[in-house]
Design an enzyme around this catalytic site. Structure first.
Site, PDB file in Angstrom:
ATOM      1  N   CYS A  12     121.445 -55.153 -22.437  1.00 15.79           N
ATOM      2  CA  CYS A  12     120.494 -53.993 -21.935  1.00 15.79           C
ATOM      3  C   CYS A  12     119.042 -54.661 -21.488  1.00 15.79           C
ATOM      4  O   CYS A  12     118.892 -55.938 -21.755  1.00 15.79           O
ATOM      5  CB  CYS A  12     120.405 -52.991 -23.068  1.00 15.79           C
ATOM      6  SG  CYS A  12     119.477 -53.485 -24.401  1.00 15.79           S
ATOM      7  N   HIS A 127     119.647 -52.327 -40.964  1.00 15.34           N
ATOM      8  CA  HIS A 127     119.365 -52.906 -39.639  1.00 15.34           C
ATOM      9  C   HIS A 127     117.983 -53.408 -39.185  1.00 15.34           C
ATOM     10  O   HIS A 127     117.059 -52.604 -39.410  1.00 15.34           O
ATOM     11  CB  HIS A 127     120.006 -51.661 -38.453  1.00 15.34           C
ATOM     12  CG  HIS A 127     120.031 -52.271 -36.980  1.00 15.34           C
ATOM     13  ND1 HIS A 127     119.192 -52.881 -36.169  1.00 15.34           N
ATOM     14  CD2 HIS A 127     121.126 -52.617 -36.404  1.00 15.34           C
ATOM     15  CE1 HIS A 127     119.592 -53.173 -35.039  1.00 15.34           C
ATOM     16  NE2 HIS A 127     120.949 -52.902 -35.064  1.00 15.34           N
ATOM     17  N   GLU A 129     116.220 -53.506 -36.764  1.00 10.84           N
ATOM     18  CA  GLU A 129     115.269 -52.678 -35.841  1.00 10.84           C
ATOM     19  C   GLU A 129     114.752 -51.291 -36.470  1.00 10.84           C
ATOM     20  O   GLU A 129     113.745 -51.094 -36.772  1.00 10.84           O
ATOM     21  CB  GLU A 129     115.992 -51.983 -34.564  1.00 10.84           C
ATOM     22  CG  GLU A 129     115.497 -50.991 -33.828  1.00 10.84           C
ATOM     23  CD  GLU A 129     116.140 -50.116 -33.194  1.00 10.84           C
ATOM     24  OE1 GLU A 129     116.029 -48.913 -32.816  1.00 10.84           O
ATOM     25  OE2 GLU A 129     117.248 -50.702 -32.384  1.00 10.84           O
ATOM     26  N   CYS A 195     118.282 -44.890 -26.881  1.00  7.77           N
ATOM     27  CA  CYS A 195     117.856 -45.472 -25.775  1.00  7.77           C
ATOM     28  C   CYS A 195     118.971 -44.986 -24.665  1.00  7.77           C
ATOM     29  O   CYS A 195     120.180 -44.891 -24.933  1.00  7.77           O
ATOM     30  CB  CYS A 195     117.744 -46.839 -25.436  1.00  7.77           C
ATOM     31  SG  CYS A 195     119.265 -47.903 -25.581  1.00  7.77           S
TER      32      CYS A 195
END
Length: 208
Positions: A12, A127, A129, A195
């Site tokens: 991405c 995670h 993130e 996203c």
């Protein structure tokens, strides 16, 4: 057998940007040791190739604290605010390769927290993130994956909430969870921070 290739296959935007940043800095900073704070992305082959180019991975805050020289690149997943503050305080040179979509969530969490709202992050607690996003809030910032997690928080009814999401969380699950929380008595602000690439891939997967 028919093989269908997803239109959104491959890296991405945010991941490609982070990978390109590392290789650009390797070329630019000739002779200077390059580090990434954590693996730059979840791809062992890419990380190994970077190591072959002399890039080293810092796996902990303690390793970062012990750094005396070199350039640190923040991985695409982003880091808690305290990591940026630490590097600023120590005068460590760094390049922020956090995915812009993730960086946007950092700003949202910081702003909403400053305005007095409790931020709830929909995602996986372990995670990287999510750990980074959580680090831009305060001690009230929590991570939830489902309605059971939400109920376990036992929040006061007058609590003002802001709900955001891990960028790669399942969009349908996020929608369902938000719908359920919206039926409670809380003052809620919801920001869909999944996203576009993630949403597109999930839609394609449903069609296949």
């Amino acid at each position: 057998m028919e093989v269908i290739r997803a239109k959104s296959a491959g890296f991405c935007f945010g991941v490609k940007r982070a990978v390109d940043t590392v290789y650009e800095q390797v070329e630019k900073q000739m002779g200077k040791q390059i580090y990434t704070y954590g693996p730059i992305i979840h791809n062992e082959e890419v990380v190994k190739d970077m190591e072959a180019h002399g890039v080293k991975v810092l796996h902990s805050e303690e390793e970062l604290k012990g750094l005396e020289e070199g350039l640190v690149i923040i991985r695409s997943h982003g880091v808690p605010k305290r990591i940026c503050d630490l590097m600023d305080e120590k005068g460590i040179e760094y390049v922020d390769a956090t995915c812009p979509f993730v960086k946007k969530i950092h700003r949202i969490v910081e702003k909403q927290t400053a305005e007095g709202r409790r931020v709830l992050i929909v995602g996986s607690e372990d995670h990287p993130e999510v750990q980074g996003i959580k680090g831009w809030g305060d001690e009230r910032t929590k991570v939830i994956e489902n309605m059971d997690d939400f109920r376990r928080l036992e929040l006061p009814e007058d609590e003002k909430l802001c709900i955001v999401s891990q960028t790669t969380f399942n969009y349908k699950k996020f929608q369902d969870l938000v719908e359920k929380i919206s039926k409670t008595r809380y003052d809620i602000t919801v920001l869909n921070t999944i996203c576009n690439a993630t949403q597109e891939r999930q839609v394609e997967a449903m069609r296949i």
